[in-house]
Design a protein around this motif. Sequence first.
Motif, PDB file in Angstrom:
ATOM      1  N   ASP A   1       0.835  -1.203   0.000  1.00 17.61           N
ATOM      2  CA  ASP A   1       0.000   0.000   0.000  1.00 17.61           C
ATOM      3  C   ASP A   1       0.869   1.252   0.000  1.00 17.61           C
ATOM      4  OD1 ASP A   1      -2.629  -1.325   0.272  1.00 17.61           O
ATOM      5  OD2 ASP A   1      -1.763  -2.004   2.166  1.00 17.61           O
ATOM      6  N   LEU A   2       2.068   1.107   0.555  1.00 22.66           N
ATOM      7  CA  LEU A   2       2.988   2.235   0.648  1.00 22.66           C
ATOM      8  C   LEU A   2       4.401   1.681   0.655  1.00 22.66           C
ATOM      9  CD1 LEU A   2       3.141   5.367   1.214  1.00 22.66           C
ATOM     10  CD2 LEU A   2       3.393   4.739   3.598  1.00 22.66           C
ATOM     11  N   LEU A   3       5.331   2.374   0.030  1.00 25.40           N
ATOM     12  CA  LEU A   3       6.729   1.970   0.021  1.00 25.40           C
ATOM     13  C   LEU A   3       7.578   3.026   0.708  1.00 25.40           C
ATOM     14  CD1 LEU A   3       7.045   0.755  -3.663  1.00 25.40           C
ATOM     15  CD2 LEU A   3       6.827  -0.669  -1.624  1.00 25.40           C
ATOM     16  N   VAL A   4       8.549   2.578   1.488  1.00 24.01           N
ATOM     17  CA  VAL A   4       9.532   3.473   2.096  1.00 24.01           C
ATOM     18  C   VAL A   4      10.912   2.871   1.882  1.00 24.01           C
ATOM     19  CG1 VAL A   4       7.973   4.480   3.810  1.00 24.01           C
ATOM     20  CG2 VAL A   4       9.299   2.455   4.399  1.00 24.01           C
ATOM     21  N   ALA A   5      11.927   3.708   1.922  1.00 25.95           N
ATOM     22  CA  ALA A   5      13.287   3.252   1.666  1.00 25.95           C
ATOM     23  C   ALA A   5      13.787   2.303   2.749  1.00 25.95           C
ATOM     24  CB  ALA A   5      14.220   4.442   1.525  1.00 25.95           C
ATOM     25  N   ASP A   6      13.491   2.605   4.008  1.00 25.13           N
ATOM     26  CA  ASP A   6      13.936   1.751   5.119  1.00 25.13           C
ATOM     27  C   ASP A   6      13.132   2.116   6.365  1.00 25.13           C
ATOM     28  OD1 ASP A   6      15.220   4.020   6.386  1.00 25.13           O
ATOM     29  OD2 ASP A   6      16.894   3.719   5.017  1.00 25.13           O
ATOM     30  N   LEU A   7      13.424   1.448   7.473  1.00 22.74           N
ATOM     31  CA  LEU A   7      12.654   1.670   8.706  1.00 22.74           C
ATOM     32  C   LEU A   7      12.812   3.069   9.279  1.00 22.74           C
ATOM     33  CD1 LEU A   7      13.127  -1.747  10.521  1.00 22.74           C
ATOM     34  CD2 LEU A   7      11.034  -0.845   9.490  1.00 22.74           C
ATOM     35  N   SER A   8      13.852   3.783   8.886  1.00 25.61           N
ATOM     36  CA  SER A   8      14.022   5.145   9.402  1.00 25.61           C
ATOM     37  C   SER A   8      12.912   6.067   8.913  1.00 25.61           C
ATOM     38  CB  SER A   8      15.393   5.708   9.027  1.00 25.61           C
ATOM     39  OG  SER A   8      15.471   5.917   7.631  1.00 25.61           O
ATOM     40  N   GLY A   9      12.176   5.640   7.893  1.00 20.15           N
ATOM     41  CA  GLY A   9      11.063   6.436   7.391  1.00 20.15           C
ATOM     42  C   GLY A   9       9.771   6.239   8.161  1.00 20.15           C
TER      43      GLY A   9
END
Length: 93
Positions: A50-58
């Motif tokens: 549903d959503l993409l982020v670069a890594d957990l820091s996001g």
Amino acid sequence: MLVAAARLGVAPADCLAVEDAPAGLRPAGVAGMRRIGLTTAHPAALLEADLLVADLSGLCVKQERAGLMVDIAPDAGCPEVRTAMSGIAPSRL
């Protein structure tokens, strides 16, 4: 995924799966869970989320009265994917 939700006593629709692999995101979607895909191990094009982020820091998870709130950092990566999704607020799920 369904077993995990059942053990927690939570409906799958109320769960959020955070995964970095298609093998984790796919069953979460089949189970009816919302999904955040991390682009740490696979390219965004391979991740059904549903959503993409670069890594957990996001991601920032906070406890609120209504439950957990997941905030998405504005520069969390993959903005081109985020703008193409309808019905998903980019800052909060």
